[in-house]
Design an enzyme around this catalytic site. Sequence first.
Site, PDB file in Angstrom:
ATOM      1  N   ASP A   1      34.039  42.117  40.308  1.00  0.00           N
ATOM      2  CA  ASP A   1      33.393  42.021  38.995  1.00  0.00           C
ATOM      3  C   ASP A   1      33.234  43.439  38.458  1.00  0.00           C
ATOM      4  O   ASP A   1      33.495  44.417  39.169  1.00  0.00           O
ATOM      5  CB  ASP A   1      32.039  41.292  39.091  1.00  0.00           C
ATOM      6  CG  ASP A   1      31.688  40.636  37.762  1.00  0.00           C
ATOM      7  OD1 ASP A   1      31.459  41.359  36.768  1.00  0.00           O
ATOM      8  OD2 ASP A   1      31.680  39.379  37.690  1.00  0.00           O
TER       9      ASP A   1
ATOM     10  N   HIS B   1      43.536  25.936  36.423  1.00  0.00           N
ATOM     11  CA  HIS B   1      42.315  25.595  35.695  1.00  0.00           C
ATOM     12  C   HIS B   1      41.402  24.719  36.552  1.00  0.00           C
ATOM     13  O   HIS B   1      41.704  23.565  36.822  1.00  0.00           O
ATOM     14  CB  HIS B   1      42.705  24.873  34.393  1.00  0.00           C
ATOM     15  CG  HIS B   1      41.538  24.487  33.541  1.00  0.00           C
ATOM     16  ND1 HIS B   1      41.524  23.357  32.780  1.00  0.00           N
ATOM     17  CD2 HIS B   1      40.349  25.091  33.344  1.00  0.00           C
ATOM     18  CE1 HIS B   1      40.376  23.283  32.140  1.00  0.00           C
ATOM     19  NE2 HIS B   1      39.647  24.319  32.474  1.00  0.00           N
TER      20      HIS B   1
HETATM   21  P1  NAD Z   1      30.815  33.734  33.343  1.00  0.00           P
HETATM   22  O1  NAD Z   1      30.344  34.422  32.117  1.00  0.00           O
HETATM   23  O2  NAD Z   1      29.839  33.006  34.185  1.00  0.00           O
HETATM   24  O3  NAD Z   1      31.566  34.772  34.286  1.00  0.00           O
HETATM   25  C1  NAD Z   1      32.447  35.737  33.840  1.00  0.00           C
HETATM   26  C2  NAD Z   1      32.328  36.923  34.808  1.00  0.00           C
HETATM   27  O4  NAD Z   1      33.360  37.838  34.524  1.00  0.00           O
HETATM   28  C3  NAD Z   1      31.011  37.677  34.663  1.00  0.00           C
HETATM   29  O5  NAD Z   1      30.417  37.799  35.944  1.00  0.00           O
HETATM   30  C4  NAD Z   1      31.441  39.032  34.135  1.00  0.00           C
HETATM   31  O6  NAD Z   1      30.618  40.098  34.600  1.00  0.00           O
HETATM   32  C5  NAD Z   1      32.835  39.139  34.669  1.00  0.00           C
HETATM   33  N1  NAD Z   1      33.652  40.087  33.927  1.00  0.00           N
HETATM   34  C6  NAD Z   1      33.713  40.246  32.590  1.00  0.00           C
HETATM   35  N2  NAD Z   1      34.586  41.243  32.292  1.00  0.00           N
HETATM   36  C7  NAD Z   1      35.082  41.708  33.463  1.00  0.00           C
HETATM   37  C8  NAD Z   1      35.996  42.726  33.799  1.00  0.00           C
HETATM   38  N3  NAD Z   1      36.599  43.467  32.879  1.00  0.00           N
HETATM   39  N4  NAD Z   1      36.265  42.926  35.114  1.00  0.00           N
HETATM   40  C9  NAD Z   1      35.666  42.175  36.050  1.00  0.00           C
HETATM   41  N5  NAD Z   1      34.774  41.203  35.779  1.00  0.00           N
HETATM   42  C10 NAD Z   1      34.484  40.979  34.495  1.00  0.00           C
HETATM   43  O7  NAD Z   1      31.972  32.761  32.858  1.00  0.00           O
HETATM   44  P2  NAD Z   1      32.561  31.460  33.584  1.00  0.00           P
HETATM   45  O8  NAD Z   1      31.873  30.265  33.050  1.00  0.00           O
HETATM   46  O9  NAD Z   1      32.607  31.696  35.039  1.00  0.00           O
HETATM   47  O10 NAD Z   1      34.029  31.417  32.984  1.00  0.00           O
HETATM   48  C11 NAD Z   1      35.032  32.296  33.406  1.00  0.00           C
HETATM   49  C12 NAD Z   1      36.382  31.805  32.929  1.00  0.00           C
HETATM   50  O11 NAD Z   1      36.596  30.480  33.420  1.00  0.00           O
HETATM   51  C13 NAD Z   1      36.564  31.700  31.431  1.00  0.00           C
HETATM   52  O12 NAD Z   1      37.884  32.008  31.107  1.00  0.00           O
HETATM   53  C14 NAD Z   1      36.273  30.248  31.131  1.00  0.00           C
HETATM   54  O13 NAD Z   1      36.906  29.784  29.954  1.00  0.00           O
HETATM   55  C15 NAD Z   1      36.890  29.607  32.331  1.00  0.00           C
HETATM   56  N6  NAD Z   1      36.377  28.263  32.658  1.00  0.00           N
HETATM   57  C16 NAD Z   1      35.057  27.989  32.550  1.00  0.00           C
HETATM   58  C17 NAD Z   1      34.587  26.735  32.863  1.00  0.00           C
HETATM   59  C18 NAD Z   1      33.121  26.411  32.769  1.00  0.00           C
HETATM   60  O14 NAD Z   1      32.767  25.231  32.810  1.00  0.00           O
HETATM   61  N7  NAD Z   1      32.255  27.407  32.674  1.00  0.00           N
HETATM   62  C19 NAD Z   1      35.485  25.759  33.305  1.00  0.00           C
HETATM   63  C20 NAD Z   1      36.831  26.069  33.432  1.00  0.00           C
HETATM   64  C21 NAD Z   1      37.257  27.334  33.108  1.00  0.00           C
END
Ligand code: NAD
Length: 732
Positions: free
Chosen positions: A357, A464
């Site tokens: 992260d 996904h």
């Molecule tokens: P989240 O906000 O909980 O987590 C994202 C993480 O990425 C954070 O911890 C952030 O600090 C980190 N991050 C951001 N920029 C970064 C960088 N440059 N380098 C390293 N780490 C970095 O989001 P999430 O809900 O876990 O979603 C993440 C991805 O998964 C998105 O693309 C989202 O569309 C996809 N997704 C989400 C869901 C859901 O239900 N939340 C389901 C399927 C897919």
Amino acid sequence: MADFTLKTGTDGVAVITWDCPGKSMNVMSFEGLAELDACIDEVLSDDSIKGAVITSGKDSFAGGMDLNILASLRDAIEGDPAKGVFEGVMRMHGILRKIERAGMDAKSHKGGKPIVAALPGTAMGIGYELPLACHRIFAAETKAKIGLPEIMVGLFPGAGGTTRLVRKLGAMAAAPYLLEGKTLAPAKAKAAGLVDEVVAPGELLAKAKDWVLNASDADLLKPWDAKGYKMPGGAPYTPAGFPTFMGAAVMVHGKTKGVYPAARALLSAVYEGALVSFDEALKIEARWFTKIVLDPTSGAMIRSLFLNKGALEKGAVRPEGVEDQRVRKVGVLGAGMMGAGIALVSAMAGIEVVLIDARQEAADKGKAYAESYMDKGISRGKATAQKKEATLALITATTDYAALEGCDLVIEAVFEDPGVKAEVTAKAEVVLGEDAIFATNTSTLPISDLAKASARPGQFIGIHFFSPVEKMNLVEIIRGRETGDRAVAKALDYVRQIRKTPIVVNDARFFYANRCILPYINEGIRMVGEGVAPWMVEHSAELLGFPVGPLQLTDEVSIDLGVKIAKATKAAMGEAYPDADVDDVVFWLADQGRMGRKAGAGFYAYDDKGKRQGIWPGLVEKFPLAEDQPELVQVQHRLMMAQVLEAVRALEEGVLTDIREGDVGAILGWGFAPWSGGPFSWLDMIGAGKAVEICDRLEAAHGPRFAAPKLLREMAEAGERFYTRFDPARAA
Ligand code: NAD
């Protein structure tokens, strides 16, 4: 080579070994049954044999019935499938009953030969119904599963398991195993009364033989064959039993909403069977079982939830000729909600994980998620301290991209922002070896666009996951325009390692699952705006067998996410954007600060503890109820067609290439009415002609989003079904 073989030792105990050649687990077939029957006849007729142990030549005992048997029973008697199934099932009862009575005198119950089951491991379905007919059940102490999971595929135990378990444990105690398909490991199975003895694996056969040699006449007599037998917990018309039977009917109907015929049939078999003798009860069980086997829902559920799900898990859509792509070391970028879950399931599968992260605290927090998950598992007896230690030892939480060296797969789950995703893709690729595959977990961004940030788009793919990762079993694999076969094979092999079910789809807006679920959500919300009673919308969905209604679902995933997706879709579609009336409702809720369950306020009201309290009264103040409320079935048609038509369009456009994936993905991905077998199975059930009729009516009343796709119209004209047109080998 036979499935069952008999060998008698110098001690006079026959060992009947079940060992289906060429199969990793035993399954019961017609041939197998006939062989078992012959072995039992030999035991009973040969005076030098004192009794028998039925065991397995494999690590497990048996996985269940070869489900293809049911189809062949249906066809066994031309023109009379019910007779074919009923007679086939009664033949099976005859064999198991022969084991149970073991040659004893009908009146004195003396002179029988002991026959016991010795289970080295997993014993499910008929693999547990056969032991239930034996005089004693020995299980080796392992983590194997024992039970009757038939209800999960739209059936119920029909080889005497229903009748015997209820008579053994009582209706109340048997309910979780029959109605929920709950399975238990041997030690717990013993405590629950499902098996009689749990012994060290090395002693299984010796202990079972010992019992055979020392059993008395009384040991062989089943309680239900003894005079004066009373069902544990009480039969239906006793003061103790009555509330159980009443309660069970209410509970089952409450849970299934009446859409699962197997649960109802099971209850009927138990209730009616409890009023008559054991042999009559078996006949009743067989009649209800026949009815269920002939019900289209059981065929569709078996096809999607058992046969096709299994086929996809075993690589049915894996590109041919690509060598083993099993993952050794995976990099996970972004340790948020999704990244933490992906790291956890990977480590649990024994894969080394580098969890990255932007900040060390965030990476550590992601790893801490795995720790708390394992702790919960330990407190529930589902994990051990060693497993926790081993899992955590596999996860390195860091901010250092150099740690990605040696990863053969990287999955990014950073913010849903193309810029951020491009940045991490480039940073990772600097460190990665030439062969490494890069995957994105994006839920909305086109894979082919994201792949532009990669120096090797052929090795770029979408993997996904659904949230929560550790619970949701579907993984959607998305092929970008340039994605190569090795990347697809890698993703499939990885999904197999983490024991989830994959579907492979082509790149398009929202891929497959989200593409179908959004119209369902939107249709529900649109109806609220039109003045349809919100509770009617929700109940209509529940009565179709959806786990949650569209409004509750929106609250769960959050209103702000809805707003975000709506804005992005509008920006992408411009004038053609069709959901402005949905936005009227959602944007207004967001303006009121009602962001869904996480905010304790959304379509629903919530109490201080976050418990849902019913539809928020302010909703109908803003969107007053229309004077004329639609019929339930009209609401249901709208909710159903909104998603089903999207599935057909996905197939028409080549996003889906295999209807099996469309059906399995719908059930596992968004809980699409499991009883139906999935959208394509449901359309086959009602027929394309009827579906087009519904579409025409809905289109006239509600607009072009319900226009029947060309493919559906074509099929209606030709009288075709999806499974005959696209998957004839598996057409039920
Ligand atoms: P989240 O906000 O909980 O987590 C994202 C993480 O990425 C954070 O911890 C952030 O600090 C980190 N991050 C951001 N920029 C970064 C960088 N440059 N380098 C390293 N780490 C970095 O989001 P999430 O809900 O876990 O979603 C993440 C991805 O998964 C998105 O693309 C989202 O569309 C996809 N997704 C989400 C869901 C859901 O239900 N939340 C389901 C399927 C897919």
